[in-house]
Design an enzyme around this catalytic site. Structure first.
Site, PDB file in Angstrom:
ATOM      1  N   GLY A  20       7.833 -36.382  22.285  1.00  0.00           N
ATOM      2  CA  GLY A  20       8.883 -36.901  21.407  1.00  0.00           C
ATOM      3  C   GLY A  20       8.639 -38.306  20.897  1.00  0.00           C
ATOM      4  N   HIS A  21       7.573 -38.965  21.364  1.00  0.00           N
ATOM      5  CA  HIS A  21       7.334 -40.368  20.981  1.00  0.00           C
ATOM      6  C   HIS A  21       5.839 -40.611  20.775  1.00  0.00           C
ATOM      7  CE1 HIS A  21       7.423 -44.810  21.211  1.00  0.00           C
ATOM      8  NE2 HIS A  21       8.672 -44.664  20.828  1.00  0.00           N
ATOM      9  N   ILE A  22       5.321 -40.415  19.785  1.00  0.00           N
ATOM     10  CA  ILE A  22       5.722 -39.878  18.485  1.00  0.00           C
ATOM     11  C   ILE A  22       4.859 -38.626  18.278  1.00  0.00           C
ATOM     12  CG2 ILE A  22       5.682 -40.386  16.007  1.00  0.00           C
ATOM     13  CD1 ILE A  22       6.250 -43.333  16.869  1.00  0.00           C
TER      14      ILE A  22
END
Length: 159
Positions: A64-66
């Site tokens: 989720g990052h990134i």
């Protein structure tokens, strides 16, 4: 060496200068996915510690990052430094078994990205410890000798 000298040498406490991940788990309450220190590679009692975190593509935050450019979140770099600071605090006289909460950060800057495959080396120094309640520390995190993050951290003891 005389018998007396040998006996005194045996009585001198051995100062621990490194900690394995198993030993860190005995000192800090953090567990997966929030245990962010793999080893303490240098420790000076009451003064400083140097810890390392091997950053792998399997970290739970990378999806989720990134998604197309995985970066370790800055707040987790700071948390990694704070956990190294926690090791320093747990080793102070009378502090074994105490819980230290992260109470604040100041003057924090991020200088370079931390990506999968990096080894984060965190150096944390104890600046002050007032009334056995509030600690202030200075930390920096480096990758390949380059400064990735730096900042001041505050800790408070919860009884």
């Amino acid at each position: 060496m005389t018998i007396v000298t040998e006996a005194l040498t045996e009585l001198e406490p051995v100062i621990k200068t490194t900690f394995t991940v198993e030993e860190i788990r005995q000192l800090l309450p953090h567990r997966y996915p929030f245990a962010l220190v793999d080893r303490i590679i240098d420790y000076v009692p009451g003064q400083k510690a140097v810890g390392l975190k091997n950053v792998t593509i399997n970290e739970p935050f990378f999806p989720g990052h990134i998604p197309n450019r995985p970066l370790m979140p800055g707040v987790l770099i700071v948390e990694s430094m704070a956990q190294v600071g926690g090791v320093i605090l747990t080793q102070l006289p009378g502090m074994k078994g105490k819980f230290f909460a992260f109470a604040g950060i100041d003057k924090t800057r991020f200088r370079r990205p931390v990506v999968p495959g990096d080894q984060l080396i965190m150096t944390v120094e104890l600046l002050s410890f007032k009334m056995n309640k509030i600690a202030k520390m200075q930390g920096e995190a480096r990758v390949d000798g380059q400064l990735a993050a730096q900042g001041e951290m505050m800790f408070s003891i919860f009884d």
